[in-house]
Each structure stands twice: as C-alpha cells, then as structure tokens.
Design an enzyme around this catalytic site. Structure first.
Site, PDB file in Angstrom:
ATOM      1  N   GLN B 108     -11.545 -14.027   6.653  1.00 46.84           N
ATOM      2  CA  GLN B 108     -10.219 -13.421   6.434  1.00 46.84           C
ATOM      3  C   GLN B 108      -9.678 -12.799   7.717  1.00 46.84           C
ATOM      4  O   GLN B 108      -8.496 -12.939   8.042  1.00 46.84           O
ATOM      5  CB  GLN B 108     -10.287 -12.318   5.363  1.00 46.84           C
ATOM      6  CG  GLN B 108     -11.130 -12.631   4.149  1.00 46.84           C
ATOM      7  CD  GLN B 108     -10.384 -13.347   3.028  1.00 46.84           C
ATOM      8  OE1 GLN B 108      -9.342 -13.948   3.275  1.00 46.84           O
ATOM      9  NE2 GLN B 108     -10.946 -13.289   1.835  1.00 46.84           N
ATOM     10  N   GLU B 152       0.950 -19.759  -3.445  1.00 45.53           N
ATOM     11  CA  GLU B 152      -0.386 -20.145  -3.941  1.00 45.53           C
ATOM     12  C   GLU B 152      -0.178 -20.994  -5.188  1.00 45.53           C
ATOM     13  O   GLU B 152       0.584 -20.635  -6.071  1.00 45.53           O
ATOM     14  CB  GLU B 152      -1.179 -18.869  -4.260  1.00 45.53           C
ATOM     15  CG  GLU B 152      -2.361 -19.034  -5.203  1.00 45.53           C
ATOM     16  CD  GLU B 152      -3.430 -19.985  -4.670  1.00 45.53           C
ATOM     17  OE1 GLU B 152      -3.823 -19.856  -3.501  1.00 45.53           O
ATOM     18  OE2 GLU B 152      -3.844 -20.901  -5.441  1.00 45.53           O
ATOM     19  N   ASP B 202      -4.211 -21.576   4.444  1.00 48.35           N
ATOM     20  CA  ASP B 202      -5.541 -21.367   3.898  1.00 48.35           C
ATOM     21  C   ASP B 202      -5.832 -22.563   2.990  1.00 48.35           C
ATOM     22  O   ASP B 202      -5.864 -22.430   1.772  1.00 48.35           O
ATOM     23  CB  ASP B 202      -5.475 -20.058   3.108  1.00 48.35           C
ATOM     24  CG  ASP B 202      -6.825 -19.456   2.877  1.00 48.35           C
ATOM     25  OD1 ASP B 202      -7.824 -20.115   3.188  1.00 48.35           O
ATOM     26  OD2 ASP B 202      -6.863 -18.321   2.377  1.00 48.35           O
ATOM     27  N   SER B 203      -6.033 -23.723   3.594  1.00 44.51           N
ATOM     28  CA  SER B 203      -5.976 -24.985   2.854  1.00 44.51           C
ATOM     29  C   SER B 203      -7.346 -25.595   2.616  1.00 44.51           C
ATOM     30  O   SER B 203      -8.358 -25.118   3.100  1.00 44.51           O
ATOM     31  CB  SER B 203      -5.123 -25.983   3.625  1.00 44.51           C
ATOM     32  OG  SER B 203      -5.933 -26.657   4.576  1.00 44.51           O
ATOM     33  N   SER B 204      -7.347 -26.697   1.844  1.00 40.69           N
ATOM     34  CA  SER B 204      -8.620 -27.340   1.484  1.00 40.69           C
ATOM     35  C   SER B 204      -8.811 -28.652   2.220  1.00 40.69           C
ATOM     36  O   SER B 204      -8.013 -29.042   3.064  1.00 40.69           O
ATOM     37  CB  SER B 204      -8.668 -27.558  -0.021  1.00 40.69           C
ATOM     38  OG  SER B 204      -7.774 -28.576  -0.383  1.00 40.69           O
ATOM     39  N   ASP B 205      -9.902 -29.323   1.844  1.00 39.37           N
ATOM     40  CA  ASP B 205     -10.299 -30.583   2.472  1.00 39.37           C
ATOM     41  C   ASP B 205      -9.199 -31.620   2.574  1.00 39.37           C
ATOM     42  O   ASP B 205      -8.404 -31.774   1.654  1.00 39.37           O
ATOM     43  CB  ASP B 205     -11.381 -31.222   1.601  1.00 39.37           C
ATOM     44  CG  ASP B 205     -12.731 -30.909   2.135  1.00 39.37           C
ATOM     45  OD1 ASP B 205     -12.805 -30.429   3.262  1.00 39.37           O
ATOM     46  OD2 ASP B 205     -13.718 -31.157   1.419  1.00 39.37           O
ATOM     47  N   TYR B 271     -20.339 -20.490   4.411  1.00 35.21           N
ATOM     48  CA  TYR B 271     -19.298 -21.507   4.520  1.00 35.21           C
ATOM     49  C   TYR B 271     -18.195 -21.276   3.506  1.00 35.21           C
ATOM     50  O   TYR B 271     -17.852 -22.173   2.755  1.00 35.21           O
ATOM     51  CB  TYR B 271     -19.827 -22.926   4.314  1.00 35.21           C
ATOM     52  CG  TYR B 271     -21.275 -23.172   4.554  1.00 35.21           C
ATOM     53  CD1 TYR B 271     -22.033 -23.892   3.650  1.00 35.21           C
ATOM     54  CD2 TYR B 271     -21.895 -22.712   5.704  1.00 35.21           C
ATOM     55  CE1 TYR B 271     -23.364 -24.150   3.878  1.00 35.21           C
ATOM     56  CE2 TYR B 271     -23.236 -22.963   5.939  1.00 35.21           C
ATOM     57  CZ  TYR B 271     -23.970 -23.670   5.013  1.00 35.21           C
ATOM     58  OH  TYR B 271     -25.284 -23.917   5.239  1.00 35.21           O
TER      59      TYR B 271
END
Lengths: 344, 344
Positions: B108, B152, B202-205, B271
């Site tokens: 963060q 979000e 703040d993203s994903s794969d 992780y």
C-alpha cells in the site's frame, strides 16, 4: 580440527526404507524405479516438495516435484536433489531448500560481491560453508584474489553439487581454491591472525547446529582472522519475520567489529539456504556486513567494481550490479529504526 | 457506466454446499459451526490455505488457516477472509491472497508514495481498484491532496474490508474520498481530459478479466485523463517469472507516455494482490511508473517527502521512506538489460 568426511560412496539412489508418512504415494526416480516419497514431500502435499520449519511456523513454500534425482544421508543431514516443474534442479538439506537453478544467482552474487566490491584489491578470502561451490564461482570473478580458502563441514554437499549442479560447482575448478572438509568454528580458531581480507559465512539458522555461528565467540574469531579494515559478510535472516534475532546479531557485531556494521537485504524467490542452514525466508535474504578497525569501509558505496571481462567464468553476472549493491542497504522504515538504534 | 453492485446482504457465512475435494476435512468458523473447507484449502493441504494459479504453474504458497471468518460470492469473484497462524487476517479473492494484516503496509505504501512523492503538490488523485481502502489510507497522508476518486468494481470487497480490516478500510473515512462502484475502464473513458495529477491502478493479472488494463487503449485513457507531467503507477508483475509480460507492458507504456517510463520493485512476503487481481508473486511486486509529456518527472529522486505529522492518520509509515523509494528503481542485471532496452 574435528573434520568428519562422508565418502563419495555415500552418494546413493533414493533409499528403499521410508517412514510411514510417505507410504501413501510413490514417485519416479531418475532411473525409472518406483520408490516411496521422502517424508518432506508426502507429509504435506503429495507430489510436491514442502518446506516447513520451527523458524517460520504456520507457513509452507511448495514446489512441484517432477523427479527425485538423488536422496542420501550424510553424517550431518539428509540430502535430496529433485527436478522441479519451474525452478530447475533443487537442492534440499534436512527438508529445507538450499538452492534452485533458477534463482541461485541472486544469493551467490550478493553474498560475495557485497563484501568483495567494498574493498580495494581483495587477495585472500575465506568461505565458511558454501559447499555447493557457488560462492567460489563468484569470488573467482575477482582478478585480484590470489587465495580462496573454503571450510565446509559436509563433503556430501560438495559431491552432490559437482554431480547435479555443474554450473554452480564450477567454482571448485578455480586453481586458487583450497577446500578443507571440516568444522568452520575450529578452522577459524586456528587461522593466522589478520590473515584474510574477507570472510564470507554461508551459515545456517541460529536455531540448530549452526547456533554457534551467531554467537560472540565466533564473531570474535572472524574479527581476529581479518586484517585491519577487513570485511565479513554473513547471512542474517529475514526482516519480515525475525527482527528480534537480527537485533541481537547487530548488537553482537557492534561490540566486536570496530569498523562499520551494516545490514543489507535482497530478493530470492525460493528463499534458498545454504549448507545445513535454513536461513532466508519470505523471498528475501539479509546479510550482516561488518569491517574491522583500520582503513574505513563504506559498504554502501562500492569501490571495487567487477570487470566482467577479467573473469575466468564465461557466464556474465545475472543479478549483481553497483546500483543494486547500494540499494541493498536501503531498509524499510520498521527495520531501519531497530537496526540503526543498535548499529550506531 | 455498467456498474454492477453486490449488496451488503451478500455478506454471508461460509456456504454449506461445497465440492467433493473439500469433503475430507472440516474447520471451525467464526460462530463455532463445523463446516466444510473451501476448495482452495482442502484441495492442496488440509487445514492450510494454498494458492495456485496458471500464472505460476508448479508453485504454491501456503499459510496455516486458524479460522475461516467469512466466505461469500460476489458478482465477480469468491471472497474469503481467514485468520492465519502468523500473518493475521488474510483476504483471498478467487483463491488468491490479496492482503495480510502483517505485510500489507509494503504494498500500500509503495504503490501510493512512489507516484505521489515524485511530483510536487498532488491535488487530484484517481485510484482504479483498491477496494480494500489501503491505498486511500496512504493517499490521505498527503496534505496537498484535495480530491480522491476511486472506481472499484466489486462492492463486496469494500464491505468485507470495512468489517474485517478496519485499519485498512480506514481510508474510506477521509472526507476527500469519492467512491464509485463500477468498471474502471469505462470510468476512465468518461473522465475529463487532463483532470488528474496522479492515477494509481491497483489491477489484476493480464490473464483473466483485468486483461484490458494492460492493453494500449487503457493506457491511452490513463494518459488522456492525466494533466501534463501527471503520473501513473500500476502493478506490473514479478521480475522473477514474467519478464516477457513486463517487456510488453514497458513497450506499450513507452509508446503512450511521452514523459518518463520506469520500472520499480519491492518485497512483500505473501505476494499480496489487490482487488480481483493475482498479480505479484515470489515475494516481490513490480510497478510501472510513467509520466505524461510536460514538466519533467524524475521518479528516482522524490521531490515531495511525506510529512508524517501532517497526516490525518495516527499510524506512522511502516515501510516507505525516501531511501527505499530510490532503491526500488535499482534492478537486477538480468532485468535491467531487458527493461532499459525497451524503455529508452
């Protein structure tokens, strides 16, 4: 010196006898036999290697096992080599990952070049532990070095590394290397005073047989064996889990090393640990870097860059560079407060 | 905007129905019921949480589960909160660890202060994802900030964080925060041109639903929404495993962001991944930091130190400091070669 040697004939294929926990599953070995899994595989995840230790209760790190290549028992520890799905070959001692082909570069390069690039023209270097040969490979990159002594307690680790990890064990081929199989504590006690420019301690946990290597008498032996302004680098835990242990190590070093006392850290995904020592966890490894009274050593600003072209090795550095050397000494705020209060 | 909301009534106790793999073991829930384990626990290690993903075949990272505190299913993902043996409470989305109480500070603080400390007086900040509120908590430390927009997609993540992670969700209490539940790609398309000083993604794969967030059209929307000399920080993989993906991201960013393009990394043991995105592995997280054409941004030398005393939060920074900011841009040699060839 109370050296105990395990002969090369102790190198054997996976044992047929195994404990009850391993009874459920079987695994193909190198020569195609079906044999029972070692306990450290089957007790947690069938078909996976899992390491767990009293040092990090409640956590496990797992790698998929494709094939067990070697399983033996030396006078000191259980030795396993397996082919993993994603990290190449993996060396495991007493159930703890020591190195993987994929990420060994980070550990070997940092524990070696952090000390050796911090002093001009290192000539005589001592390695305690490090029986896989990777630290020797890295020391050999320094053209100024004339003599590399190594004291490793377990000959089986040396033999297994030569058999399964030729790119790591290549370090033993350097003509400057003198390998002694024996106890590092005793070796240092008998070493001539002020004889080394650098000592690299590739040691294990303060819980267990390597406990002595984190206590004042050992550090005193190291300091005595170093020349004025000589340097030591020793593995020193993970900031994330064992700040209490690190605090004690820093305090001990501050008492004994009258030059500078520093903590550095770096990233190694599989938390490799070396030669009988489960010592780096959580994908990071810490190092204590200290110097004896004498010419000042400013570890954060390396004075001795490695000239890759002078190296006997054909392989270029994969991880280390001067920028990452300096960056390794930048600590998270929570650790900086504790360590600086003890180190200065 | 095609926002889909999951109401707070979707917050429910662990489901009774469960798959066959979970049948063997049971676990105590918060209210003392015996219930079957979620599949991500029992399929690998009974009594342990294990995460495995096509992103890192052949590896698992495991934490001992003491108690399952929450299990639900939103319109987007499975949501689990459990009490771990050593990392405090842990948030898991679709089987992947998102945050732990023990080490969330590193992620963060770094994803927030790397961009915000690199520009003078940030005023208007957009966060895409980050539904746990931790990034908001960190943005709020900057007294110059006047407006914090967050988009979000999954309201359940916000609700669960408020219920179980109050020290993280405290970010939502700042009066400068405007929370929008919706699709971040659509939100950015509709944002006024040149309206933000900083965007934090703040993203994903890139494998899966967040794939779009790593493609050129999304980066173009980000660049359009930023003022000249504005900055973006987005999660960007582990150097240890996915250099090929990183290479592509760097190439895309180099085409679109006409200021500077940089890669940074830091250590986070578990992780953690945030808000629908399994994206950091091997105990390290990477970040892409880019600026638009305009006033120069030298990310490696922060110009805007955080004055802890001006913060609305009582808790001091645990991880971030100016030294570790600069150190984050020092890369291992193997990565430096690839990234610098693409970035310049």
């Amino acid at each position: 010196m109370d050296a105990k040697e395990a002969s090369a004939t102790d190198l054997k294929r996976p044992r047929e006898e195994d404990d009850a926990a391993a009874a459920a599953a079987s695994m193909e070995t190198e020569n195609g036999d079906q044999t029972k899994e070692p306990a450290c595989f089957s007790s947690v995840i069938p078909g996976w290697f899992s390491e767990m230790s009293p040092m990090w209760p409640g956590e496990a790190h797992s790698l998929k096992v494709e094939k067990v290549l070697f399983q033996g028992k030396s006078d000191y520890q259980d030795v396993i080599v397996f082919q993993s799905a994603t990290y190449g070959k993996v060396l495991v001692l007493d159930g703890v990952i020591q190195l993987t082909e994929r990420d060994e570069c980070a550990y070997q390069e940092m524990i070696t070049h952090l000390p050796l690039c911090s002093i001009p023209n290192p000539k005589k270097v001592l390695v305690i532990g490090g029986g896989d040969g990777g630290v020797l490979r890295e020391v050999a990159r320094h053209a100024s070095v004339e003599q590399i002594d190594m004291c490793e307690i377990d000959k089986m680790v040396v033999d297994v590394s030569k058999q399964f990890f030729p790119n790591v064990a290549i370090g033993f081929e350097d003509p400057r290397v003198n390998l002694v199989i024996g106890d590092g504590v005793a070796f240092l006690k008998n070493a001539a005073e002020g004889s080394y420019d650098a000592v690299i301690v590739d040691s294990s946990d303060p819980i267990g047989p390597a406990k002595e290597l984190f206590e004042k008498p050992f550090f005193q032996s190291v300091a005595r064996a170093l020349r004025p302004g000589g340097v030591v680098c020793t593995q020193a835990e993970s900031l994330w889990l064992h700040m209490d242990i690190i605090e004690d190590i820093v305090s001990n070093c501050r008492e004994i090393f009258k030059g500078s006392v520093n903590y550095a850290w770096t990233s190694v995904p599989t938390y490799p640990r070396h030669v009988s020592l489960p010592f780096n966890i959580h994908g990071v490894i810490g190092f204590m870097l200290c110097s004896t009274e004498g010419p000042d050593v400013d570890f954060k600003n390396p004075v001795n860059p490695i000239d890759d072209s002078s190296s006997k090795s054909d392989a270029p550095l994969k991880f280390y560079n001067a920028e990452i050397h300096s960056a390794a000494f930048c600590l998270p705020s929570f650790a900086m407060k504790v360590i600086e209060s003890k180190a200065n």
